[in-house]
Design an enzyme around this catalytic site. Structure first.
Site, short mmCIF file in Angstrom:
data_model
loop_
_atom_site.label_atom_id
_atom_site.label_comp_id
_atom_site.label_asym_id
_atom_site.label_seq_id
_atom_site.Cartn_x
_atom_site.Cartn_y
_atom_site.Cartn_z
N GLN A 211 91.07 -32.76 -145.65
CA GLN A 211 91.99 -31.64 -145.86
C GLN A 211 93.39 -32.19 -145.66
OE1 GLN A 211 92.17 -28.46 -146.86
NE2 GLN A 211 94.35 -28.52 -146.36
N GLN B 171 96.66 -30.81 -146.86
CA GLN B 171 97.79 -29.92 -146.63
C GLN B 171 97.82 -29.46 -145.18
OE1 GLN B 171 97.78 -26.34 -149.00
NE2 GLN B 171 99.99 -26.16 -149.01
N GLY C 86 89.57 -20.84 -146.70
CA GLY C 86 88.71 -20.23 -147.71
C GLY C 86 88.68 -21.12 -148.93
N GLY C 87 89.86 -21.62 -149.31
CA GLY C 87 89.93 -22.49 -150.47
C GLY C 87 91.13 -23.42 -150.37
N MET C 88 91.04 -24.55 -151.04
CA MET C 88 92.15 -25.50 -151.09
C MET C 88 92.23 -26.04 -152.51
SD MET C 88 94.60 -27.11 -149.58
CE MET C 88 95.66 -28.15 -150.60
N GLU C 89 93.44 -25.97 -153.06
CA GLU C 89 93.67 -26.19 -154.49
C GLU C 89 93.74 -27.66 -154.88
OE1 GLU C 89 95.74 -24.94 -152.20
OE2 GLU C 89 97.82 -25.51 -152.56
N HIS D 105 93.11 -17.45 -157.03
CA HIS D 105 94.24 -17.97 -156.26
C HIS D 105 94.31 -19.50 -156.38
CE1 HIS D 105 97.05 -18.02 -152.77
NE2 HIS D 105 96.49 -19.19 -152.56
N GLU D 106 93.20 -20.15 -156.08
CA GLU D 106 93.23 -21.63 -156.12
C GLU D 106 93.49 -22.13 -157.54
OE1 GLU D 106 93.61 -22.59 -153.30
OE2 GLU D 106 92.62 -21.02 -152.15
N HIS E 265 97.10 -22.05 -158.40
CA HIS E 265 97.86 -23.18 -157.84
C HIS E 265 97.96 -24.34 -158.84
CE1 HIS E 265 99.01 -22.32 -153.74
NE2 HIS E 265 97.80 -21.99 -153.36
N GLU F 130 102.94 -20.53 -152.23
CA GLU F 130 101.97 -19.46 -151.98
C GLU F 130 102.39 -18.09 -152.54
OE1 GLU F 130 99.04 -20.14 -151.22
OE2 GLU F 130 99.25 -22.15 -150.39
N ASP G 100 102.51 -25.83 -139.72
CA ASP G 100 101.53 -24.77 -139.50
C ASP G 100 102.15 -23.53 -138.85
OD1 ASP G 100 98.90 -24.29 -140.12
OD2 ASP G 100 98.18 -24.68 -138.09
N TYR H 163 102.87 -15.83 -148.36
CA TYR H 163 101.95 -15.36 -149.38
C TYR H 163 102.38 -14.00 -149.94
CZ TYR H 163 98.47 -18.89 -147.97
OH TYR H 163 97.81 -20.06 -147.72
N ARG I 172 85.98 -21.23 -140.58
CA ARG I 172 87.17 -20.77 -141.31
C ARG I 172 88.13 -20.09 -140.36
NH1 ARG I 172 86.78 -16.92 -146.66
NH2 ARG I 172 89.04 -16.69 -146.96
N LYS J 151 90.78 -18.31 -140.59
CA LYS J 151 91.17 -16.92 -140.82
C LYS J 151 90.19 -15.95 -140.14
CE LYS J 151 91.16 -13.67 -144.58
NZ LYS J 151 90.75 -13.45 -145.96
N1 BES Z 1 96.83 -23.97 -150.02
C1 BES Z 1 96.18 -22.96 -149.29
C2 BES Z 1 95.53 -23.44 -148.03
C3 BES Z 1 96.46 -24.14 -147.06
C4 BES Z 1 97.75 -23.69 -146.83
C5 BES Z 1 96.02 -25.24 -146.37
C6 BES Z 1 98.58 -24.36 -145.94
C7 BES Z 1 96.85 -25.90 -145.48
C8 BES Z 1 98.14 -25.46 -145.27
C9 BES Z 1 95.16 -22.21 -150.13
O1 BES Z 1 95.55 -22.06 -151.46
C10 BES Z 1 95.04 -20.83 -149.58
O2 BES Z 1 96.01 -20.15 -149.55
N2 BES Z 1 93.86 -20.41 -149.16
C11 BES Z 1 93.60 -19.09 -148.62
C12 BES Z 1 93.05 -18.17 -149.66
C13 BES Z 1 94.01 -17.31 -150.39
C14 BES Z 1 93.24 -16.39 -151.33
C15 BES Z 1 94.93 -16.50 -149.54
C16 BES Z 1 92.54 -19.23 -147.54
O3 BES Z 1 92.03 -20.32 -147.36
O4 BES Z 1 92.21 -18.23 -146.91
ZN ZN Z 2 97.25 -20.83 -151.67
#
Ligand code: BES
Ligand code: ZN
Length: 627
Positions: free
Chosen positions: A161, A163, A295-298, A322-323, A326, A345, A400, A408, A581, A583
């Site tokens: 990972q 980012q 949840g996801g990484m682009e 979303h991804e 990106h 974002e 972070d 977002y 995860r 979140k």
């Molecule tokens: N690029 C982000 C994930 C990220 C941001 C990793 C900053 C490290 C540092 C990814 O696109 C993202 O935003 N993922 C969200 C989902 C989105 C639908 C809000 C997630 O993982 O919850």
């Molecule tokens: Zn994102």
């Protein structure tokens, strides 16, 4: 530029030939730093830039280490300047010149979670240098999972990972989104496993003398910021969805994943209609084990996702939208520094909402918008004012610290406000022009302002006069003119919630056709008002503790814990012991910690679960649990 050195290196740690200390000397061959330089990287690509990195990597699952050697092609602007790479938690660094002769280098003192500057003096003729290293098991980017942390429990798994500033802990690199590199890689791994990367796979070959291993080749000739170089290795199956879309997942997950993501090609076509051509060739998705902290990484060409998005009814597909979005906002046009993160974002959420609207209609997209706005406002209550600013000042902070719903949702609301003012057609031109004009480059908040002022504001001066851009970009909180999406199906739920709180039996509420968003609205709406009896009767009527939808489950487990409903506790513990995860983990552990008994349980569960979590999650959770 004093800012980068003060934060990253500490005063006076590093004196760079030709450009003394923190001040860039005004010598003719010492070009000045760009105005918006990245304080989270020690590198100085405006003096010497890496343009391509060619990697030889070996994955050692027993030792949980990656051993690497990489050749860096250089673009030198200042002939006297050294090459500075960012590194973190690396062992055994060696450096060679182009003819293989060892080279001097120095390392600055390590800074926690930021790392060190690797300073390599260059000779006049050097157009490339070679660096070798090994990662440490505790490095933040790579997570090494035992077989028991995978779906099939048969083979180990590892993934990266990058980012925001984690790539430096597996690859010495100028780890700033302001510099792009192309790359190529050969990765040696046990032959039962497959290596995938965020580039084009060009196959695997035998390694002479090592029958138990294969060498996997990947490359990306399009330049990307280093946080988008990613790799993963595990027991993975590949399933094509269309000629340009495939899914990689563990064999036991591949059917579910392929079914859930069956619409992906249509989504890609929709995104192209909205934002212009997809420039990356393939779009594949890798389903990781649930320990993945996001949840996801682009990652380009290969989005990484958490299996918690596979709800079985495609209801969490907006994460893929979303991804995918990106691929334009973020990967094509990249935030120049992490202070411009909202450009990645905020644009992406706006684009995601446009994709969802185009594919599934306005009511669905309004539901998602309304829920997101509520979450933004709730989270803002818990943030310090400086963290609610779009153009955030991260001086002295890890990137972070800028991670919240603000970049977002507030970012997306700004674009929606602009759309309200000038109309959709103009916004579409604006977006396509932004992506086209800055493709494969980075952009800052100042670039955005300039593009807006010289584009839309000149085109529609009357309408744009109503936008207080300074307030939106640099003011705290949410401006009063932030758009509000009205969602009838959610208003129906709000009415149901009022009845429940007033004592209506849950069995009398008509929920047969409720969707995920409505369930989420109900759970959020009950909030503080639900005691253990009401929660138990809701559970009896609706079976919420056994839902397979991770979003609904997490919201419910949080509510149940806060409301003192014992019925959620076992599922909560199972969830915390499998899903990494962040979140989900943050609200769940926070809810547990709200009572003294809960805090004791939280500590016990965390002690057992911590080794399963990625460093991104533990960095946030450690202080929360131990405070
Ligand atoms: N690029 C982000 C994930 C990220 C941001 C990793 C900053 C490290 C540092 C990814 O696109 C993202 O935003 N993922 C969200 C989902 C989105 C639908 C809000 C997630 O993982 O919850
Ligand atoms: Zn994102």
């Amino acid at each position: 530029m004093e800012k980068p050195l003060r934060v990253i290196l500490g005063a006076g740690l590093l004196v760079i030939a030709g450009c003394q200390g923190g001040k860039i000397a005004q010598a003719p061959n010492c070009p000045e730093a760009p105005p918006n330089w990245d304080q989270h990287s020690a590198s100085r690509p405006w003096l010497v830039a890496v343009s391509h990195v060619d990697m030889d990597l070996e994955l050692d699952f027993e030792a949980r280490r990656l051993h690497g050697t990489a050749v860096y092609s250089l673009r030198r602007t200042d002939p006297g300047a050294p090459l500075i790479l960012d590194v973190a938690a690396l062992d055994g660094i060696s450096v060679w010149g182009p003819e293989g002769q060892p080279r001097e280098f120095s390392l600055s003192a390590p800074q926690e979670r930021i790392g060190q500057a690797l300073v390599i003096e260059l000779q006049a003729a050097d157009q490339a240098v070679t660096v070798s290293w090994s990662t440490r098991p505790e490095g933040e980017a790579l997570q090494w999972l035992g077989p028991e942390q995978t779906a099939s429990a048969l083979q180990p798994f590892m993934y990266s990972q990058g980012q925001a500033i984690l790539t430096r802990s597996w690859l010495p690199i100028q780890d700033t989104p302001g510099n792009r590199v192309s790359w190529s890689a050969e990765v040696s791994a046990p032959r039962e496993l497959r290596v995938v990367m965020s580039g084009e796979g060009t196959g695997a070959q035998e390694i002479p003398g090592q029958p138990g291993r294969l060498l996997w080749q990947h490359e990306l000739s399009l330049p990307v910021p280093p946080y988008l170089i990613a790799l993963a290795c595990g027991r993975l199956e590949r399933r094509a969805i269309s000629p340009r879309v495939a899914i990689f997942a563990e064999p036991v997950t591949i059917d579910l994943a392929a079914d859930e993501l069956a619409d992906l090609d249509a989504m890609l076509a929709t995104a192209e209609q909205l934002f212009g051509p997809y420039r990356w060739g393939r779009y594949d998705v890798l389903v990781l084990p649930p320990a993945f902290p996001y949840g996801g990484m682009e990652n380009p060409l290969l989005t990484f996702v958490n299996p918690t998005i596979l709800a079985g009814d495609r209801s969490l597909i907006s994460l893929i939208a979303h991804e995918l979005a990106h691929s334009w906002s973020g990967n094509l046009v990249t935030n120049e520094t992490w202070e411009d993160f909202w450009l990645n974002e905020g644009f992406t959420v706006y684009c995601e909402q446009r994709i969802i609207e185009a594919l599934y209609g306005v009511p669905r997209s309004n539901m998602e918008k309304a829920l997101a706005r509520t979450e933004l406002l709730a989270e803002m209550e818990t943030l310090e004012p400086w963290q609610t600013v779009l153009a955030i000042d991260l001086e002295g902070h890890h990137p972070d610290m800028g991670f919240s719903w603000v970049p977002y949702e507030k970012g997306a609301l700004l674009l929606r406000r602009i759309e309200e003012l000038v109309g959709r057609e103009d916004v579409d031109d604006f977006l396509r022009g932004w992506f086209e004009g800055r493709a494969f480059r980075s952009a800052s908040t100042a670039d955005f302002e300039e593009y807006l002022l010289h584009g839309l504001a000149e085109l529609r001066p009357g309408a744009m006069a109503n936008l207080d851009l300074e307030l939106w970009l640099r003011g705290p909180g949410l401006p009063d003119d932030a758009p509000q999406a009205v969602s009838e199906p959610l208003l129906m739920v709000d009415a149901a919630v009022s009845r429940l709180i007033a004592g209506t039996d849950p069995g009398e509420i008509e929920t047969a056709d409720w969707n995920t968003f409505q369930w989420l609205r109900m759970i959020h709406g009950l909030g503080q008002d639900a005691g253990p009896e009401l929660l138990e009767s809701l559970d009896l009527s609706f079976g919420l503790t056994s839902t397979g939808n991770a979003e609904v489950l997490c919201a419910w487990l949080e509510l149940g814990t806060l409301g003192g409903y014992e019925g959620v506790q076992q599922r909560l513990e199972e969830f915390l012991l499998t899903v990494g995860r962040r979140k989900y983990l943050v609200p769940l552990y926070t809810a547990l910690c709200a009572s003294p008994e809960g805090r004791t349980r939280a500590r016990r569960i965390y002690a057992q679960a911590r080794p399963l979590y990625h460093a991104v999650s533990t960095a946030t959770l450690d202080p929360l649990i131990h405070d």
